[in-house]
Design an enzyme around this catalytic site. Structure first.
Site, PDB file in Angstrom:
ATOM      1  N   ILE A   1      12.537  -9.272  59.221  1.00 35.97           N
ATOM      2  CA  ILE A   1      12.630  -9.561  58.004  1.00 35.97           C
ATOM      3  C   ILE A   1      12.711 -10.908  58.171  1.00 35.97           C
ATOM      4  O   ILE A   1      12.216 -11.782  57.089  1.00 35.97           O
ATOM      5  CB  ILE A   1      13.925  -9.060  56.883  1.00 35.97           C
ATOM      6  CG1 ILE A   1      14.012  -7.462  56.962  1.00 35.97           C
ATOM      7  CG2 ILE A   1      14.228  -9.727  55.819  1.00 35.97           C
ATOM      8  CD1 ILE A   1      14.958  -6.787  56.410  1.00 35.97           C
TER       9      ILE A   1
ATOM     10  N   ASP B   1      26.216   1.498  64.889  1.00 33.78           N
ATOM     11  CA  ASP B   1      26.590   2.832  64.102  1.00 33.78           C
ATOM     12  C   ASP B   1      27.294   3.911  64.854  1.00 33.78           C
ATOM     13  O   ASP B   1      27.179   4.045  66.221  1.00 33.78           O
ATOM     14  CB  ASP B   1      25.232   3.433  63.575  1.00 33.78           C
ATOM     15  CG  ASP B   1      24.441   2.754  62.909  1.00 33.78           C
ATOM     16  OD1 ASP B   1      24.893   1.546  62.293  1.00 33.78           O
ATOM     17  OD2 ASP B   1      23.302   2.982  62.159  1.00 33.78           O
TER      18      ASP B   1
ATOM     19  N   TYR C   1      29.011  -1.562  58.785  1.00 29.68           N
ATOM     20  CA  TYR C   1      27.827  -2.204  58.099  1.00 29.68           C
ATOM     21  C   TYR C   1      28.014  -2.122  56.715  1.00 29.68           C
ATOM     22  O   TYR C   1      27.916  -3.195  55.991  1.00 29.68           O
ATOM     23  CB  TYR C   1      26.610  -1.425  58.605  1.00 29.68           C
ATOM     24  CG  TYR C   1      25.134  -2.004  58.125  1.00 29.68           C
ATOM     25  CD1 TYR C   1      24.685  -3.014  58.861  1.00 29.68           C
ATOM     26  CD2 TYR C   1      24.447  -1.851  57.226  1.00 29.68           C
ATOM     27  CE1 TYR C   1      23.446  -3.850  58.738  1.00 29.68           C
ATOM     28  CE2 TYR C   1      23.462  -2.222  56.795  1.00 29.68           C
ATOM     29  CZ  TYR C   1      22.743  -3.380  57.563  1.00 29.68           C
ATOM     30  OH  TYR C   1      21.667  -3.838  57.110  1.00 29.68           O
TER      31      TYR C   1
ATOM     32  N   PRO D   1      17.811  -5.295  50.237  1.00 29.09           N
ATOM     33  CA  PRO D   1      16.704  -4.298  50.621  1.00 29.09           C
ATOM     34  C   PRO D   1      17.249  -2.992  51.062  1.00 29.09           C
ATOM     35  O   PRO D   1      18.155  -2.659  51.605  1.00 29.09           O
ATOM     36  CB  PRO D   1      15.937  -5.012  52.095  1.00 29.09           C
ATOM     37  CG  PRO D   1      16.668  -6.237  52.061  1.00 29.09           C
ATOM     38  CD  PRO D   1      18.097  -6.125  51.612  1.00 29.09           C
ATOM     39  N   GLY D   2      16.241  -1.941  50.910  1.00 29.06           N
ATOM     40  CA  GLY D   2      16.382  -0.833  51.250  1.00 29.06           C
ATOM     41  C   GLY D   2      15.800  -0.607  52.830  1.00 29.06           C
ATOM     42  O   GLY D   2      16.094  -1.543  53.445  1.00 29.06           O
TER      43      GLY D   2
ATOM     44  N   ILE E   1      13.512  -1.036  55.939  1.00 36.15           N
ATOM     45  CA  ILE E   1      12.428  -2.152  56.119  1.00 36.15           C
ATOM     46  C   ILE E   1      11.951  -1.768  57.591  1.00 36.15           C
ATOM     47  O   ILE E   1      12.743  -1.674  58.380  1.00 36.15           O
ATOM     48  CB  ILE E   1      12.938  -3.478  55.838  1.00 36.15           C
ATOM     49  CG1 ILE E   1      13.560  -3.702  54.293  1.00 36.15           C
ATOM     50  CG2 ILE E   1      11.648  -4.531  55.942  1.00 36.15           C
ATOM     51  CD1 ILE E   1      12.530  -3.471  53.087  1.00 36.15           C
TER      52      ILE E   1
END
Ligand code: NDP
Length: 240
Positions: free
Chosen positions: A14, A88, A147, A177-178, A180
């Site tokens: 991005i 994660d 996160y 953003p969702g 990407i």
């Protein structure tokens, strides 16, 4: 003279699209990165945009880099806090290190960079700060307590700093953003990815260029009265 825009994590994903979008909009862009020299060199060869290597989670490194950019390129008038990572795990399996790394890289980085540019922006009565948050900071996400907390924190920081800065001609906004299509999603198993896409009404992932267009608008003179917002773009996945 072109305004100087700094995009953290601006050499890949991005951030890369944001760097190129701002360059095309007439800004004098400096893209920063942390470790991937190969990608950074390829980025320079392909875009002609200059780079600066430092770790956004380390205040002293940020301080040194901001000084170098201000001296060699010019005063920073646009700051895009884009650099981010994921580490994660479900909370019951998350190590403290995974929490700490994500909070420092995704949230404390925004403090570091904003703190280092804000005094000069206030003195110049102009500034544009754009913080990249995430849909997962708005709605929360399984496996991303770290996160989601960091990205929700970015939204709070954005709102508070917008109020502090509005009278000084400085706007502070977030873009959320969702999902990407970038390297960041490479760690997500394909079965999980298929499930995520099936829940996005648009039926697809977003592109880095779509995010870059929103950032270019918020950095532009057209957006002088827009401050404190979180610009969501997620294909209809989540409405705030
Ligand atoms: P990528 O993993 O593709 O790129 C991350 C960039 O950030 C790289 O340039 C990387 O540098 C840089 N970076 C990472 N850690 C640091 C650090 N400690 N110091 C300096 N730079 C660092 O990520 P994306 O493009 O996917 O994500 C960009 C932003 O958008 C992140 O904040 C992310 O959370 C957010 N976002 C992403 C979504 C997605 O679906 N992809 C969705 C919503 C939000 P290097 O090349 O050296 O590693």
């Amino acid at each position: 003279m072109s305004r100087v825009a700094v995009v953290t994590g601006g050499t890949r994903g991005i951030g890369r699209a944001i760097s190129v979008g701002l360059k095309n909009a007439g800004f004098n862009v400096v893209a920063t990165y942390n470790a991937n020299d190969e990608a950074a060199q390829r980025f320079v060869a392909e875009t002609g945009i200059c780079i600066q290597k430092f770790d956004v989670s380390q205040f002293k490194e940020c301080e040194k880099a901001v000084q170098i950019i201000a001296k060699e390129v010019g005063p920073i008038e646009v700051l895009v806090n884009n650099a981010g990572i994921t580490r994660d795990a479900m909370l019951h399996k998350m190590e403290r290190e995974q929490w700490h790394e994500v909070i420092e890289t995704n949230l404390s980085s925004c403090f570091n960079m904003c703190r280092l540019v804000i005094e000069d922006m206030r003195a110049r009565n102009f500034g544009r700060i754009i913080n990249i948050t995430s849909v997962n900071g708005q709605k929360g996400q399984i496996g991303q307590v770290n996160y989601s907390a960091a990205k929700a924190g970015v939204i709070g920081l954005t709102k508070a700093l917008a109020q502090e800065s509005a009278a000084k001609g400085i706007t502070v906004n977030a873009v959320a953003p969702g999902y990407i299509k970038t390297d960041m999603l490479n760690t997500v198993p394909s079965t999980v990815m298929d499930k995520i896409i099936s829940l996005i009404p648009a039926g697809r992932l977003g592109s880095p260029e779509e995010v870059a267009k929103a950032v270019a608008f918020l950095a532009s003179d057209y957006a002088g009265y827009v401050t404190g917002i979180t610009f969501s773009m997620n294909g209809g996945q989540y409405f705030v």
